[in-house]
Design a protein around this motif. Structure first.
Motif, PDB file in Angstrom:
ATOM      1  N   GLN A  27       0.851  -1.194   0.000  1.00  0.00           N
ATOM      2  CA  GLN A  27       0.000   0.000   0.000  1.00  0.00           C
ATOM      3  C   GLN A  27       0.883   1.239   0.000  1.00  0.00           C
ATOM      4  O   GLN A  27       1.897   1.286   0.683  1.00  0.00           O
ATOM      5  CB  GLN A  27      -0.880  -0.040   1.249  1.00  0.00           C
ATOM      6  CG  GLN A  27      -1.722   1.187   1.462  1.00  0.00           C
ATOM      7  CD  GLN A  27      -2.555   1.038   2.716  1.00  0.00           C
ATOM      8  OE1 GLN A  27      -3.467   0.226   2.762  1.00  0.00           O
ATOM      9  NE2 GLN A  27      -2.227   1.813   3.734  1.00  0.00           N
ATOM     10  N   GLN A  28       0.491   2.246  -0.766  1.00  0.00           N
ATOM     11  CA  GLN A  28       1.267   3.478  -0.784  1.00  0.00           C
ATOM     12  C   GLN A  28       0.386   4.663  -1.068  1.00  0.00           C
ATOM     13  O   GLN A  28      -0.667   4.545  -1.695  1.00  0.00           O
ATOM     14  CB  GLN A  28       2.399   3.384  -1.796  1.00  0.00           C
ATOM     15  CG  GLN A  28       1.977   2.997  -3.186  1.00  0.00           C
ATOM     16  CD  GLN A  28       3.160   2.681  -4.068  1.00  0.00           C
ATOM     17  OE1 GLN A  28       4.075   3.474  -4.162  1.00  0.00           O
ATOM     18  NE2 GLN A  28       3.136   1.541  -4.717  1.00  0.00           N
ATOM     19  N   LYS A  29       0.823   5.799  -0.588  1.00  0.00           N
ATOM     20  CA  LYS A  29       0.087   7.039  -0.811  1.00  0.00           C
ATOM     21  C   LYS A  29       0.731   7.780  -1.970  1.00  0.00           C
ATOM     22  O   LYS A  29       1.937   7.988  -2.002  1.00  0.00           O
ATOM     23  CB  LYS A  29       0.102   7.904   0.445  1.00  0.00           C
ATOM     24  CG  LYS A  29      -0.817   9.090   0.348  1.00  0.00           C
ATOM     25  CD  LYS A  29      -1.019   9.778   1.662  1.00  0.00           C
ATOM     26  CE  LYS A  29      -2.043  10.879   1.458  1.00  0.00           C
ATOM     27  NZ  LYS A  29      -2.438  11.496   2.686  1.00  0.00           N
ATOM     28  N   ASN A  33      -4.231  10.200  -2.919  1.00  0.00           N
ATOM     29  CA  ASN A  33      -4.796   8.859  -3.086  1.00  0.00           C
ATOM     30  C   ASN A  33      -4.008   7.809  -2.313  1.00  0.00           C
ATOM     31  O   ASN A  33      -2.782   7.836  -2.307  1.00  0.00           O
ATOM     32  CB  ASN A  33      -4.811   8.459  -4.567  1.00  0.00           C
ATOM     33  CG  ASN A  33      -5.720   9.336  -5.390  1.00  0.00           C
ATOM     34  OD1 ASN A  33      -6.771   9.763  -4.927  1.00  0.00           O
ATOM     35  ND2 ASN A  33      -5.327   9.603  -6.621  1.00  0.00           N
ATOM     36  N   LEU A  34      -4.728   6.879  -1.704  1.00  0.00           N
ATOM     37  CA  LEU A  34      -4.111   5.741  -1.042  1.00  0.00           C
ATOM     38  C   LEU A  34      -4.318   4.529  -1.937  1.00  0.00           C
ATOM     39  O   LEU A  34      -5.436   4.080  -2.150  1.00  0.00           O
ATOM     40  CB  LEU A  34      -4.750   5.501   0.333  1.00  0.00           C
ATOM     41  CG  LEU A  34      -4.097   4.436   1.192  1.00  0.00           C
ATOM     42  CD1 LEU A  34      -2.648   4.807   1.505  1.00  0.00           C
ATOM     43  CD2 LEU A  34      -4.885   4.244   2.473  1.00  0.00           C
ATOM     44  N   LEU A  35      -3.224   4.038  -2.519  1.00  0.00           N
ATOM     45  CA  LEU A  35      -3.299   2.877  -3.396  1.00  0.00           C
ATOM     46  C   LEU A  35      -3.172   1.613  -2.564  1.00  0.00           C
ATOM     47  O   LEU A  35      -2.258   1.494  -1.746  1.00  0.00           O
ATOM     48  CB  LEU A  35      -2.185   2.930  -4.441  1.00  0.00           C
ATOM     49  CG  LEU A  35      -2.160   4.165  -5.340  1.00  0.00           C
ATOM     50  CD1 LEU A  35      -0.957   4.117  -6.270  1.00  0.00           C
ATOM     51  CD2 LEU A  35      -3.445   4.295  -6.128  1.00  0.00           C
ATOM     52  N   PRO A  36      -4.075   0.649  -2.758  1.00  0.00           N
ATOM     53  CA  PRO A  36      -4.019  -0.580  -1.952  1.00  0.00           C
ATOM     54  C   PRO A  36      -2.851  -1.476  -2.341  1.00  0.00           C
ATOM     55  O   PRO A  36      -2.309  -1.371  -3.448  1.00  0.00           O
ATOM     56  CB  PRO A  36      -5.355  -1.261  -2.269  1.00  0.00           C
ATOM     57  CG  PRO A  36      -5.696  -0.780  -3.636  1.00  0.00           C
ATOM     58  CD  PRO A  36      -5.159   0.626  -3.731  1.00  0.00           C
ATOM     59  N   PRO A  60      12.805   2.379  -0.356  1.00  0.00           N
ATOM     60  CA  PRO A  60      11.920   2.998   0.632  1.00  0.00           C
ATOM     61  C   PRO A  60      12.759   3.774   1.642  1.00  0.00           C
ATOM     62  O   PRO A  60      13.908   3.416   1.924  1.00  0.00           O
ATOM     63  CB  PRO A  60      11.222   1.814   1.294  1.00  0.00           C
ATOM     64  CG  PRO A  60      11.392   0.668   0.352  1.00  0.00           C
ATOM     65  CD  PRO A  60      12.670   0.919  -0.382  1.00  0.00           C
ATOM     66  N   GLU A  61      12.186   4.814   2.174  1.00  0.00           N
ATOM     67  CA  GLU A  61      12.903   5.701   3.097  1.00  0.00           C
ATOM     68  C   GLU A  61      13.588   4.955   4.228  1.00  0.00           C
ATOM     69  O   GLU A  61      14.739   5.241   4.563  1.00  0.00           O
ATOM     70  CB  GLU A  61      11.923   6.733   3.666  1.00  0.00           C
ATOM     71  CG  GLU A  61      12.583   7.811   4.479  1.00  0.00           C
ATOM     72  CD  GLU A  61      11.584   8.860   4.934  1.00  0.00           C
ATOM     73  OE1 GLU A  61      11.580   9.171   6.137  1.00  0.00           O
ATOM     74  OE2 GLU A  61      10.821   9.358   4.092  1.00  0.00           O
ATOM     75  N   GLN A  62      12.921   3.942   4.787  1.00  0.00           N
ATOM     76  CA  GLN A  62      13.481   3.201   5.922  1.00  0.00           C
ATOM     77  C   GLN A  62      14.683   2.333   5.536  1.00  0.00           C
ATOM     78  O   GLN A  62      15.395   1.845   6.393  1.00  0.00           O
ATOM     79  CB  GLN A  62      12.404   2.359   6.619  1.00  0.00           C
ATOM     80  CG  GLN A  62      11.896   1.185   5.825  1.00  0.00           C
ATOM     81  CD  GLN A  62      10.718   1.494   4.915  1.00  0.00           C
ATOM     82  OE1 GLN A  62      10.460   2.633   4.573  1.00  0.00           O
ATOM     83  NE2 GLN A  62      10.003   0.456   4.508  1.00  0.00           N
TER      84      GLN A  62
END
Length: 127
Positions: A27-29, A33-36, A60-62
């Protein structure tokens, strides 16, 4: 091309040309919009695993400056348009044994799933 972090070298080394992989995205924003979480397609592995440290992936940031150095080349079999939303599949997938805490089953770079689950996902993509 698919790449995994240094710590997952042993996982990707089990992949062989001719194997099929499904690509899952969490899932990502995007904007407002929030994409599932979804499965985006099926791909055939067309190379042996190899090491390459050129930065081509956005980590990813982490994960900081991870370059995902252990890679395989892929050829599309079918790209799901639209992607197959993952959450509705959970009750049907055998590899997800804990249906409540399902994210633990997909939190690794790669995972082998039963043929039955692969076919369930393909069927969902066609409907």
């Amino acid at each position: 091309m698919w790449g995994v972090p240094q710590r997952n070298k042993s996982i990707i080394e089990r992949v062989k040309p001719g194997d099929t992989v499904l690509i899952y995205v969490s899932q990502q924003k995007v904007g407002d919009n929030l994409l599932p979480s979804a499965v985006t397609g099926a791909f055939e592995v067309v190379s042996e695993p190899y090491e390459e440290r050129t930065k081509v992936f956005v980590a990813p940031e982490q994960m900081g400056d991870e370059v995902f150095p252990y890679r395989i080349k892929l050829k599309p079999i079918t790209v799901f348009d639209p992607p197959v939303e993952f959450k509705p599949l959970i009750p049907k997938l055998k590899f997800i044994t804990n249906k409540t805490m399902w994210t633990g089953h997909i939190r690794q770079a790669m995972r082998v799933i039963p043929e039955e689950d692969y076919l369930t996902i393909l069927k969902a993509a066609k409907s």
